[in-house]
Design a protein around this motif. Structure first.
Motif, PDB file in Angstrom:
ATOM      1  N   GLY A  58       0.842  -1.187   0.000  1.00  0.00           N
ATOM      2  CA  GLY A  58       0.000   0.000   0.000  1.00  0.00           C
ATOM      3  C   GLY A  58       0.870   1.227   0.000  1.00  0.00           C
ATOM      4  O   GLY A  58       2.088   1.137   0.062  1.00  0.00           O
ATOM      5  N   PRO A  59       0.230   2.379  -0.076  1.00  0.00           N
ATOM      6  CA  PRO A  59       0.990   3.614  -0.245  1.00  0.00           C
ATOM      7  C   PRO A  59       1.568   4.173   1.038  1.00  0.00           C
ATOM      8  O   PRO A  59       2.331   5.124   0.992  1.00  0.00           O
ATOM      9  N   ILE A  60       1.199   3.612   2.171  1.00  0.00           N
ATOM     10  CA  ILE A  60       1.754   4.148   3.415  1.00  0.00           C
ATOM     11  C   ILE A  60       2.819   3.189   3.917  1.00  0.00           C
ATOM     12  O   ILE A  60       2.524   2.053   4.272  1.00  0.00           O
ATOM     13  N   PRO A  61       4.047   3.624   3.901  1.00  0.00           N
ATOM     14  CA  PRO A  61       5.129   2.726   4.302  1.00  0.00           C
ATOM     15  C   PRO A  61       5.019   2.356   5.777  1.00  0.00           C
ATOM     16  O   PRO A  61       4.611   3.187   6.594  1.00  0.00           O
ATOM     17  N   PHE A  62       5.376   1.107   6.084  1.00  0.00           N
ATOM     18  CA  PHE A  62       5.440   0.722   7.483  1.00  0.00           C
ATOM     19  C   PHE A  62       6.756   1.176   8.099  1.00  0.00           C
ATOM     20  O   PHE A  62       6.860   1.354   9.295  1.00  0.00           O
ATOM     21  N   SER A  63       7.739   1.274   7.224  1.00  0.00           N
ATOM     22  CA  SER A  63       9.032   1.766   7.693  1.00  0.00           C
ATOM     23  C   SER A  63       9.428   2.935   6.832  1.00  0.00           C
ATOM     24  O   SER A  63       9.361   2.818   5.630  1.00  0.00           O
ATOM     25  N   PRO A  64       9.914   4.014   7.388  1.00  0.00           N
ATOM     26  CA  PRO A  64      10.041   4.293   8.808  1.00  0.00           C
ATOM     27  C   PRO A  64       8.666   4.479   9.468  1.00  0.00           C
ATOM     28  O   PRO A  64       7.754   5.000   8.838  1.00  0.00           O
ATOM     29  N   PRO A  65       8.529   4.074  10.697  1.00  0.00           N
ATOM     30  CA  PRO A  65       7.227   4.177  11.355  1.00  0.00           C
ATOM     31  C   PRO A  65       6.887   5.646  11.603  1.00  0.00           C
ATOM     32  O   PRO A  65       7.759   6.464  11.882  1.00  0.00           O
ATOM     33  N   SER A  66       5.611   5.946  11.455  1.00  0.00           N
ATOM     34  CA  SER A  66       5.205   7.342  11.615  1.00  0.00           C
ATOM     35  C   SER A  66       4.163   7.461  12.709  1.00  0.00           C
ATOM     36  O   SER A  66       3.200   6.714  12.723  1.00  0.00           O
ATOM     37  N   PRO A  67       4.345   8.399  13.602  1.00  0.00           N
ATOM     38  CA  PRO A  67       3.330   8.596  14.642  1.00  0.00           C
ATOM     39  C   PRO A  67       2.050   9.212  14.083  1.00  0.00           C
ATOM     40  O   PRO A  67       1.032   9.260  14.772  1.00  0.00           O
ATOM     41  N   LEU A  68       2.084   9.625  12.828  1.00  0.00           N
ATOM     42  CA  LEU A  68       0.910  10.295  12.272  1.00  0.00           C
ATOM     43  C   LEU A  68      -0.137   9.311  11.773  1.00  0.00           C
ATOM     44  O   LEU A  68      -1.274   9.681  11.533  1.00  0.00           O
ATOM     45  N   VAL A  69       0.269   8.081  11.582  1.00  0.00           N
ATOM     46  CA  VAL A  69      -0.703   7.120  11.069  1.00  0.00           C
ATOM     47  C   VAL A  69      -0.439   5.760  11.706  1.00  0.00           C
ATOM     48  O   VAL A  69       0.697   5.331  11.841  1.00  0.00           O
ATOM     49  N   ASP A  70      -1.513   5.125  12.097  1.00  0.00           N
ATOM     50  CA  ASP A  70      -1.394   3.833  12.752  1.00  0.00           C
ATOM     51  C   ASP A  70      -1.435   2.743  11.697  1.00  0.00           C
ATOM     52  O   ASP A  70      -2.491   2.432  11.153  1.00  0.00           O
ATOM     53  N   THR A  71      -0.277   2.152  11.430  1.00  0.00           N
ATOM     54  CA  THR A  71      -0.240   1.138  10.387  1.00  0.00           C
ATOM     55  C   THR A  71      -0.432  -0.264  10.936  1.00  0.00           C
ATOM     56  O   THR A  71      -0.461  -1.226  10.188  1.00  0.00           O
TER      57      THR A  71
END
Lengths: 314, 307, 653
Positions: C420-433
């Motif tokens: 998907g378009p939201i990478p799991f790495s690097p982890p982002s506090p802005l989105v809960d993957t």
């Protein structure tokens, strides 16, 4: 002779025009939009339109060709989009460096190939001949990049004798100031070129040695050394002169592989990268240059023939 | 200059001095060629190698069957041994089997290009050199134009328009390969047409075409033969280089060149079996053709034949 | 922006960014700092952060601090910098230019990505946290005190200057441009006082989106640049009638600066480019791409620069990069970006004095299929786009992609699985993957087959699968039609070739025929453009340039540039009302619901497979395996968005 040279010069100009025309045609036959290639396929329609305007891409073919020729005649070889510089400035830095690489290799190859080729021909079917043949065949049969990579593997990585990367100087003199870094690239190119040259030298010398006038010279009691130098060398050089004439443009485009493997900053690699990115002005500029140099090379080869063989007259 | 023995007779003189009396029958010229050829050990070795390689590439896959279409992800980059005599490559294909399949393409390309380009160049160059003058000028200018356009450029152009296939590559390689034989033959022809025997035929009223085919071309055979073998060798090498530069055929059509160039990507990782077998095949084949060409050159040289 | 494999970094990258605020952020060195692990331990399952020192904590070096020293950084192959003016256009929109040159000289309004988090770092930014008002349409930004090297203070007027020039003709000047978004959606902006900048948008967008995707596109420009020729004296104060105050004047200023920036040979001595506010300044630039940066003595930020030089080394081939690292080690290459084919060497390279750092930049890998293609399938001769438009088909195709297999076999464990378009790495506090599942992208012939059979296809393994029930197959698909199409991929990269070959082989097992062709990179990218079925050139079916999308200069992973109809980066012309609505929610929804909106959007993308996802490499550039950091270099930590931040680095004994 002067008439001949003038005629050949005229022909040379025709050839160059022919080269530019064919290159131009081929480039404009490419599918897809040049603007898209340069600007990327996310470019806005306005950006594409602006690009087309600036580069006369909306005009009919011959109008565009005319703009190109006009530009050429004013000494402007075009503008590179990839490097954001004029093609002239690219070549001004690249060509001298190419000359160092190609020139050195050409000289070394000739210096080694001519005597060994003749020696092999004279001592035909001897151990020396077989050894020489074996070596040139082996070298000639390997792709250039394989030779280069093997040299890197053994002389640079396994045993740190020479650096794996060519000097990164911006000038030819600067390149020469780092001879250690030049060794491997020049050696790679020399090995391949030498192999071809010595084969042709050998076969040409064999042909000549079988001629009657050689036998006559020997029968007259002329020392072998003089036989070889005065008769054999001159007449065998026809093939070599052809090769040199043909090799001169290869100094630019044939060093492509070596340049890539050794990170050698030259025009051959420049051209290849431009081609991959459809940076067509660079391609056109270099092609025109290669065209001019080829023609000059051939002209010199033909003059060389005439000097070497008095029986050849035009 | 290497030291030359100035006292012994030149080794080029293989013929015993003619003796007076009967002249022995010498047989047809081709028999002489074959005999001289057969005396050259290297030539025989070369011929043997070429035949072996052809057998290897075309008959081999019938005996040693491998899957060269479907990648095998659990068997990538395996060294030689255990079912894969030469190991596997980065997609898990058996390398020995791939060498065979690759040989088919490489040899087909090499021979096709070598022969067609030389024949084309031969005719072109002989005509240009013999007639000289304006015709020579025009023909050679076309050659110049052709030589001036870098091969890379032509290939990039073609590859962007057409689907790269073996046929297209053969066509393109031929297109760029005929130029050099043309130039060489023209050079030789220029020299030959001033020879006494050519002038003699002209004096006798011989027609140009006859002169070209009967006198000029046969005397360039030496150069031609060397050229053909170099052309074949060149074609195989150029194919390898082109694939190194990225103008590739899809992986379902392997060639030695593509195996070599793909393999060199991983050379530094120690996967030597992905590099050297293909390289050795290329070298053996090209060297073999060169031996043959060299020996043919000697065999065609009339003065060297034993009668 | 679009992420390119290796040498494709330059130029093309820009295009992608344009669409929304994603101007190319250029992900150059994304070095993750983790412990000194060996190369084989990269992430094993979906979503885990990758490994190496300098990931979330800076490297510690080998001893006590030594000031000075030269850092040698290896540029990507064939990707030298070619532009220096921060308002980069399509042609020059690249990682190299933005992340490895401009951002160190001309500090942006906000800086992002530190310590391997794709978030904003207010403590090191020029702008403080924006304050919203006017119903969420107006943002007021107070500026921290920074100075230009010519003495001028970095002021709000400098931001107005940027906006004036950008507004003059963004469609042709700014890589980050997308119609309807920045700067089209900016209604007004002003500098009520030197340290306050106020900007008003045309509606109330989610402030997080504004911060990460719109305000991220603003760079202050010094007054000294506000002229139209070098013969004019450099303005030293705002007399109210500087050229940028009129539209035509601003356009003239742009032209001037653009022309100057294209004159690469003049950079080092130019009176324009020597005015910097960032940590470094340019000492010399060699036209082959060798950049020498030295500390800017007037840098107002923190920390102060400790090293004495940053030298960026250009390369024309990947083998040359490897050879340099192998033969000269950390002395010749302090920070080295290693292409993935050398991944098996990582531990032996590490033994030469490096730490191995594997950090994915904020990006994801995919290739588009053309939902408007008029290429025909066989048997049947019908346009294959009708098949592509069926979501179940794209799902099936995705299930034929063996990401784990490829990562292990072709990429030497130097990539992370992507769904998907939201990478799991690097982890982002802005989105809960954590709630985003990988199962839509799992490798399964059986699932692919089942998807096809349940939609009216008769699957013939290793044969030809045909549609037997057109009402189930989908609109436009005829009885007896088969599925065959072409995938065109970038030439010259063995891993991509192996992957596509494997995909074709897997597809054959369910009766789908994939023909493979290969072309040079720029051709592949140029071909993969959005088109209409009526256009004759709309024949492409799938184009794989071997990399994907990197977020920059829009750093919030919303999908406007990628999946909204009409967007330039939406190569396959994907169009879905639900998707558009979910994307809209991430842009204009409330701040409190942003994380959930992003997650919902990401899940929907995985279910829809508008494009086919592939493993994302964990190096600085697409197709790069890792970054090596000299043991002696401390203070290095991976920037999630690829920025080089030499002000943090220092040498140790």
């Amino acid at each position: 002779m002067t008439g001949f040279i003038i005629r050949r010069l005229g022909q040379a100009i025709v050839v160059v025009l022919g080269v530019t025309l064919i290159t131009f045609i081929l480039l404009h036959l490419l599918p897809g939009s040049l603007a898209r290639d340069i600007l990327g396929n996310r470019a806005t329609p306005q950006a594409i339109e602006q690009f087309n305007q600036q580069n006369h891409l909306n005009q009919p073919f011959f109008v565009q060709y005319w703009y190109f020729l006009d530009q050429l005649l004013h000494g402007n070889l075009g503008y590179s989009y990839q490097f954001n510089r004029s093609v002239d400035s690219l070549l001004k830095t690249d060509l001298p460096r190419d000359l160092v690489l190609g020139g050195l290799s050409l000289i070394f190859s000739l210096v080694i190939a001519i005597p060994t080729g003749i020696a092999q021909a004279v001592k035909r079917n001897s151990a020396v001949d077989y050894a020489g043949t074996g070596v040139s065949f082996l070298l000639y049969s390997m792709p250039q990049y394989a030779i280069a990579l093997l040299l890197i593997q053994f002389l640079s990585i396994s045993f740190h004798v020479f650096p794996a990367e060519a000097p990164q100087s911006t000038s030819a003199i600067g390149m020469l100031e780092h001879p250690a870094g030049l060794v491997l690239p020049v050696l790679s190119l020399t090995l391949v070129t030498y192999a071809a040259f010595s084969r042709y030298m050998r076969s040409s010398a064999i042909d000549t040695l079988a001629q009657d006038y050689i036998r006559t010279a020997r029968a007259k009691g002329l020392p072998e050394r003089l036989v070889l130098m005065r008769h054999l060398l001159r007449n065998s050089l026809v093939a070599v002169v052809t090769l040199v004439g043909l090799s001169i443009p290869l100094v630019l485009t044939g060093t492509l592989i070596i340049e890539q493997v050794f990170n050698y900053p030259g025009a051959g690699l420049e051209y290849f990268q431009a081609a991959l990115r459809n940076d067509y002005e660079v391609m056109l500029g270099i092609t025109v240059l290669v065209g001019v140099i080829t023609v000059v090379g051939n002209l010199m080869a033909d003059i060389g023939y005439a000097i070497l063989d008095p029986r050849i007259r035009y | 200059m290497t030291d030359i023995d100035t006292t012994a007779p030149s080794e080029v003189e293989l013929l015993p001095p003619p003796e007076g009396g009967e002249v022995a029958s010498s047989g047809s010229p081709w028999v002489l060629v074959a005999r001289t050829f057969a005396q050259n050990k290297l030539a025989l070795v070369g011929l043997a190698f070429v035949l072996l390689v052809i057998l290897f590439s075309f008959i081999g896959p019938i005996i040693y069957k491998t899957d060269q279409i479907n990648p095998n992800l659990i068997a990538v980059n395996l060294g030689p041994g255990g079912g894969h005599p030469l190991g596997t490559d980065s997609s898990g294909f058996d390398i020995l089997g791939r060498l065979m399949k690759g040989g088919q393409s490489s040899i087909e390309v090499g021979i096709a290009v070598g022969i067609v380009s030389t024949v084309a160049g031969l005719i072109y160059g002989a005509i240009a050199g013999y007639f000289g003058g304006a015709l020579d000028g025009v023909l050679m200018r076309l050659v110049d134009v052709g030589l001036a356009i870098p091969i890379v450029f032509l290939f990039i152009f073609m590859a962007q328009i057409y689907k790269p296939s073996l046929g297209l590559l053969i066509f393109l390689l031929t297109l760029v390969s005929w130029l050099i034989p043309a130039r060489l033959v023209r050079g030789e022809t220029l020299a030959l047409r001033t020879r006494e025997y050519v002038q003699a035929v002209q004096v006798m009223g011989g027609r140009s075409w006859r002169i070209i085919t009967r006198h000029i071309i046969p005397n360039t055979i030496g150069v031609i033969m060397v050229t053909v073998t170099f052309q074949i060798a060149n074609a195989i090498l150029t194919l390898a280089v082109l694939q190194y530069l990225g103008f590739g055929l899809p992986p379902t059509t392997p060639t030695w060149g593509s195996m070599l160039s793909d393999g060199t990507t991983y050379l530094q990782d120690g996967y030597w079996w992905e590099v050297y077998p293909a390289l050795i095949m290329i070298v053996i084949t090209v060297v073999a053709f060169n031996f043959i060409g060299d020996a043919l050159q000697d065999a065609f040289d009339v003065r060297l034949q034993e009668r | 922006m679009q992420r390119f494999k290796r040498s494709t970094l330059a130029i093309i990258g820009v295009a992608l960014v344009v669409l929304f605020a994603a101007a190319c952020g250029s992900s150059s060195s994304s070095n993750s700092s983790s412990s000194n692990s060996s190369s084989s331990s990269s992430s094993s399952s979906a979503g885990l952060a990758t490994s190496g020192p300098g990931l979330t904590q800076p490297t510690t070096g080998s001893g006590s601090k030594v000031s000075g020293g030269t850092v040698y950084f290896t540029e990507g192959s064939d990707a030298p910098p070619n532009y220096i003016f921060p308002m980069y256009n399509f042609q020059v929109c690249s990682t190299t230019n933005a992340n490895q040159l401009m951002n160190m000289l001309y500090y942006p309004l906000y800086t992002y990505g530190e310590n391997y988090r794709p978030t904003v770092d207010y403590s090191h930014s020029i702008g403080q946290a924006p304050v919203t008002s006017n119903g969420g349409k107006t943002f007021t930004i107070h500026l921290n005190p920074y100075k230009w090297s010519d003495g001028e203070t970095v002021s709000a007027r400098d931001l107005v200057f940027w906006m004036n020039v950008m507004k003059a003709s963004p469609a042709t000047e700014w890589c980050g441009y997308a119609p309807g978004y920045f700067p089209d959606n900016v209604v007004s902006y002003s500098a009520p006082n030197p340290s306050t900048f106020v900007i008003t948008f045309n509606k109330a967008y989610d402030p997080e989106w504004v911060l990460y995707s719109e305000l991220s596109q603003i760079f202050p420009m010094p007054m000294a640049w506000d002229r139209t020729s070098l013969s004019q004296p450099a303005p030293t104060s705002d007399n109210g009638s500087l050229p940028d105050t009129t539209k035509s004047g601003a356009a003239a200023v742009y032209k001037f600066l653009d022309t100057q920036s294209k004159d690469l040979g003049s950079w080092a001595t130019s009176p324009l480019w020597s005015v910097v506010d960032g940590p470094m300044k340019l000492q010399s630039f060699n036209t082959d791409g060798r950049v020498v940066l030295v500390p800017n003595a007037d840098w107002s930020g923190t920390p102060k620069v400790s090293i004495s030089q940053l030298v960026e080394l250009p390369y024309t081939s990947e083998a040359a990069i490897y050879n340099t690292v192998k033969s000269s080690g950390p002395a010749g290459a302090t920070i080295a970006n290693i292409p993935s084919q050398y991944a098996p060497q990582l531990s032996s390279l590490g033994a030469e004095g490096y730490q191995v750092n594997k950090a994915a930049s904020y990006s994801f890998n995919y290739f588009p299929v053309n939902l408007n293609s008029n290429a025909t399938t066989s048997p049947g001769g019908e346009p294959v786009r009708y098949v592509f438009r069926q979501t179940y088909f794209r799902n099936a195709l995705q299930h034929l992609v063996d990401q784990q297999g490829w990562i292990h076999a072709f990429l030497y464990n130097t990539a992370v699985p992507t769904c998907g378009p939201i990478p799991f790495s690097p982890p982002s506090p802005l989105v809960d993957t954590s709630s985003i599942s990988f199962s839509p992208c799992s490798f399964s012939d059986a699932t692919a087959q089942q998807l096809l059979t349940s939609h009216g296809w008769k699957v013939v393994p290793n044969g030809t699968t045909t549609c037997q029930n057109p009402s189930l197959c989908g609109a436009g698909i005829k009885q007896g039609e088969g599925i065959s199409f072409n995938i065109d991929y970038q030439s010259g990269v063995v891993a991509v070739q192996d992957e596509m070959n494997d995909l074709a082989s897997n597809a054959k097992k369910v009766g789908i025929t994939i023909n493979l062709t290969t072309h040079p990179f720029s051709t592949v990218v140029a071909t993969g453009a959005p088109c209409m079925p009526s256009a004759a050139s709309c024949k492409w079916t799938a184009e794989n340039w071997g990399a994907g999308w990197i977020y920059g200069p829009s750093y919030l992973p919303t999908g406007e540039p990628l999946y909204n109809p009409g967007s330039a980066a939406n190569a396959g012309s994907y169009s879905d009302a639900q998707m558009t609505s979910l994307i809209g929610q991430t842009i204009t929804g409330p701040l409190s619901g942003e994380s959930a909106a992003l997650t919902t959007y990401a899940k929907y993308v995985s279910q829809q497979d508008p494009v086919i996802f592939g493993p994302t490499s964990v190096g600085t550039y697409g197709g790069y395996a890792a970054t090596l950091i000299s043991n002696k270099l401390a203070g290095y930590s991976a920037n999630a968005l690829g920025f080089l931040q030499p002000q943090y680095w220092y040498f140790t004994k």
